[in-house]
Design an enzyme around this catalytic site. Structure first.
Site, PDB file in Angstrom:
ATOM      1  N   ARG A  47     -17.824  12.740  19.439  1.00  0.00           N
ATOM      2  CA  ARG A  47     -18.416  11.935  20.513  1.00  0.00           C
ATOM      3  C   ARG A  47     -17.615  12.039  21.803  1.00  0.00           C
ATOM      4  O   ARG A  47     -17.627  11.120  22.622  1.00  0.00           O
ATOM      5  CB  ARG A  47     -18.562  10.469  20.099  1.00  0.00           C
ATOM      6  CG  ARG A  47     -19.580  10.247  18.988  1.00  0.00           C
ATOM      7  CD  ARG A  47     -19.732   8.760  18.707  1.00  0.00           C
ATOM      8  NE  ARG A  47     -20.625   8.518  17.574  1.00  0.00           N
ATOM      9  CZ  ARG A  47     -20.524   7.486  16.751  1.00  0.00           C
ATOM     10  NH1 ARG A  47     -19.566   6.595  16.918  1.00  0.00           N
ATOM     11  NH2 ARG A  47     -21.369   7.324  15.759  1.00  0.00           N
ATOM     12  N   ARG A  51     -20.459   8.631  26.210  1.00  0.00           N
ATOM     13  CA  ARG A  51     -20.126   7.272  25.805  1.00  0.00           C
ATOM     14  C   ARG A  51     -19.007   6.635  26.612  1.00  0.00           C
ATOM     15  O   ARG A  51     -19.209   5.622  27.270  1.00  0.00           O
ATOM     16  CB  ARG A  51     -19.794   7.226  24.301  1.00  0.00           C
ATOM     17  CG  ARG A  51     -21.001   7.522  23.429  1.00  0.00           C
ATOM     18  CD  ARG A  51     -20.669   7.543  21.962  1.00  0.00           C
ATOM     19  NE  ARG A  51     -20.029   6.310  21.533  1.00  0.00           N
ATOM     20  CZ  ARG A  51     -20.420   5.583  20.498  1.00  0.00           C
ATOM     21  NH1 ARG A  51     -21.475   5.956  19.804  1.00  0.00           N
ATOM     22  NH2 ARG A  51     -19.771   4.498  20.146  1.00  0.00           N
ATOM     23  N   ARG A  60     -26.343   9.807  32.995  1.00  0.00           N
ATOM     24  CA  ARG A  60     -27.312   9.290  32.028  1.00  0.00           C
ATOM     25  C   ARG A  60     -28.044   8.058  32.547  1.00  0.00           C
ATOM     26  O   ARG A  60     -28.980   7.568  31.891  1.00  0.00           O
ATOM     27  CB  ARG A  60     -26.588   8.904  30.729  1.00  0.00           C
ATOM     28  CG  ARG A  60     -26.393   9.977  29.692  1.00  0.00           C
ATOM     29  CD  ARG A  60     -27.644  10.308  28.890  1.00  0.00           C
ATOM     30  NE  ARG A  60     -28.449   9.164  28.509  1.00  0.00           N
ATOM     31  CZ  ARG A  60     -28.233   8.393  27.456  1.00  0.00           C
ATOM     32  NH1 ARG A  60     -27.213   8.637  26.654  1.00  0.00           N
ATOM     33  NH2 ARG A  60     -29.031   7.383  27.195  1.00  0.00           N
ATOM     34  N   ASP A  96     -28.470  14.739  19.293  1.00  0.00           N
ATOM     35  CA  ASP A  96     -28.496  13.656  18.322  1.00  0.00           C
ATOM     36  C   ASP A  96     -29.061  14.192  17.016  1.00  0.00           C
ATOM     37  O   ASP A  96     -29.898  15.095  17.024  1.00  0.00           O
ATOM     38  CB  ASP A  96     -29.355  12.495  18.820  1.00  0.00           C
ATOM     39  CG  ASP A  96     -29.202  11.265  17.942  1.00  0.00           C
ATOM     40  OD1 ASP A  96     -29.944  11.168  16.933  1.00  0.00           O
ATOM     41  OD2 ASP A  96     -28.345  10.407  18.224  1.00  0.00           O
ATOM     42  N   TYR A 171     -32.432   7.533   7.520  1.00  0.00           N
ATOM     43  CA  TYR A 171     -33.155   7.010   8.684  1.00  0.00           C
ATOM     44  C   TYR A 171     -34.663   7.065   8.460  1.00  0.00           C
ATOM     45  O   TYR A 171     -35.394   6.136   8.809  1.00  0.00           O
ATOM     46  CB  TYR A 171     -32.785   7.808   9.936  1.00  0.00           C
ATOM     47  CG  TYR A 171     -31.427   7.458  10.494  1.00  0.00           C
ATOM     48  CD1 TYR A 171     -31.152   6.180  10.967  1.00  0.00           C
ATOM     49  CD2 TYR A 171     -30.418   8.408  10.563  1.00  0.00           C
ATOM     50  CE1 TYR A 171     -29.901   5.861  11.484  1.00  0.00           C
ATOM     51  CE2 TYR A 171     -29.165   8.100  11.074  1.00  0.00           C
ATOM     52  CZ  TYR A 171     -28.913   6.822  11.530  1.00  0.00           C
ATOM     53  OH  TYR A 171     -27.683   6.504  12.042  1.00  0.00           O
TER      54      TYR A 171
END
Length: 360
Positions: A47, A51, A60, A96, A171
């Site tokens: 990551r 972030r 973003r 992702d 998921y």
């Protein structure tokens, strides 16, 4: 660098595969992944592409996660940001794990503060059969972004990645993130035919997704199995490992190093290596001196507790030194955090950590 041509028999499509940059031969990251001893311990951070970086938050702003992942120019910029800032030894492709599902038409979204949410969870064999297989035509922006990145990165390797079948299946079955994975395990134990079909479907999608990235120029791949720690070794071996093996075997045919990482997987490290990894990622819960004998004749990646970057710098670097020292007993060692960068991390701390690892 002019591309060479390679025909993919599975899809019937011919793709351009970039000739590797000559400087990659001296990459410390790739050397460690191959079990060699580079000039310094290589470092990158899960990551790292986003972030916590202010430049990431700026580009973003107002753009959804999946929308960002489908914009080749934005993916390129975000992937490059931590390489510019930290001078890490590898870039990780910004995407992702559910992006391939979105690309083939699964109705899902990533909700801020929640994670991936699937509108119609998978329950039956018909639900599985309704999911199309991934082809390069579904994700032209991925190939374009990778080509742009390898042109910019030069001698710095790009890591492609995909979600492992169990985590992605969770998921799809749960409809979103889950702590217990109750519906997922209920299908695995109670409807093994549906489970097997779903895992085969996801493994095929993951293998294709990795192939697309490698053919466009990625130098290594990482298979993320974030939720595998919810499994016992026996259940992992019987119901999950064969499908991860399929993905990693397909990546192995491409001739690139394969990293396999999961969270809370102390009891699975040996099996995750056996599944076909060249490098086994170790989270912060397992000391490297305990993990190295478990993974066998393989390199390891990790494993500083991500919260230690909030400690005083000397405390952080002292713990990093212990990890580097322990890593010398492995076939190869790539320094990383034991999980992803926490969003509130101070980028200056990661810069100091990178500098320390390189100089140690």
């Amino acid at each position: 660098m002019p591309p060479r041509r390679l025909t993919c028999e599975d899809s019937g499509v011919t793709h351009a595969v970039r000739t590797p940059h000559p400087g990659l031969a001296a990459s410390p990251f790739l050397a460690a992944a191959r079990g060699e001893r580079p000039s310094h311990t290589p470092v990158w951070f899960m990551r790292q592409a986003g972030r916590s970086l202010p430049e990431y938050l700026k580009v973003r702003e107002g753009i959804g996660m999946l929308e960002s992942c489908m914009d080749a120019d934005l993916v390129t910029e975000i992937t490059l940001q931590p390489v510019r800032r930290y001078g890490v030894d590898a870039a990780i492709f910004f995407s992702d794990i559910v992006l391939p599902l979105k690309a083939v038409g699964v109705d899902l979204d990533i909700k801020p503060g929640v994670g991936p949410v699937v509108a119609s969870p998978v329950r039956t064999l018909a639900d599985v059969e309704a999911i199309p297989d991934l082809t390069p035509e579904h994700v032209p922006y991925i190939s374009r972004a990778v080509r742009q990145l390898v042109a910019e990165l030069g001698a710095t390797p790009l890591i492609g990645f995909a979600g492992a079948p169990f985590t992605v299946a969770s998921y799809l079955v749960e409809g979103g993130p889950s702590k217990e994975h109750a519906r997922t395990k209920a299908m695995m134990f109670g409807a093994p035919d549906v489970w097997d079909a779903l895992m085969r479907k996801i493994a095929g999608i993951a293998a294709t997704y990795l192939r697309i990235q490698v053919e466009a120029g990625a130098s290594a791949v990482q298979l993320f199995d974030s939720w595998a720690g919810a499994l016992t070794p026996a259940d992992y071996r019987a119901s999950v490992m064969p499908h991860s093996e399929r993905v990693l075997a397909a990546a192995g045919e491409l001739g690139v190093p394969r990293i396999h990482f999961g969270v809370g997987t102390t009891n699975l490290l040996g099996l995750m290596g056996e599944a076909g990894a060249d490098v086994v990622g170790v989270d912060w819960r397992t000391p490297l001196e305990q993990a190295i004998p478990l993974v066998g004749d393989r390199a390891v990646q990790g494993n500083l507790d991500p919260t230690l970057v909030f400690a005083p710098t000397d405390v952080m670097t002292a713990r990093a030194a212990e990890i580097i020292d322990a890593g010398r007993a492995a076939k190869g060692h790539i320094f990383n955090l034991g999980h992803g960068v926490i969003p509130s991390t101070d980028p200056d701390q990661l810069a100091a950590l990178t500098e320390f690892v390189h100089a140690y």
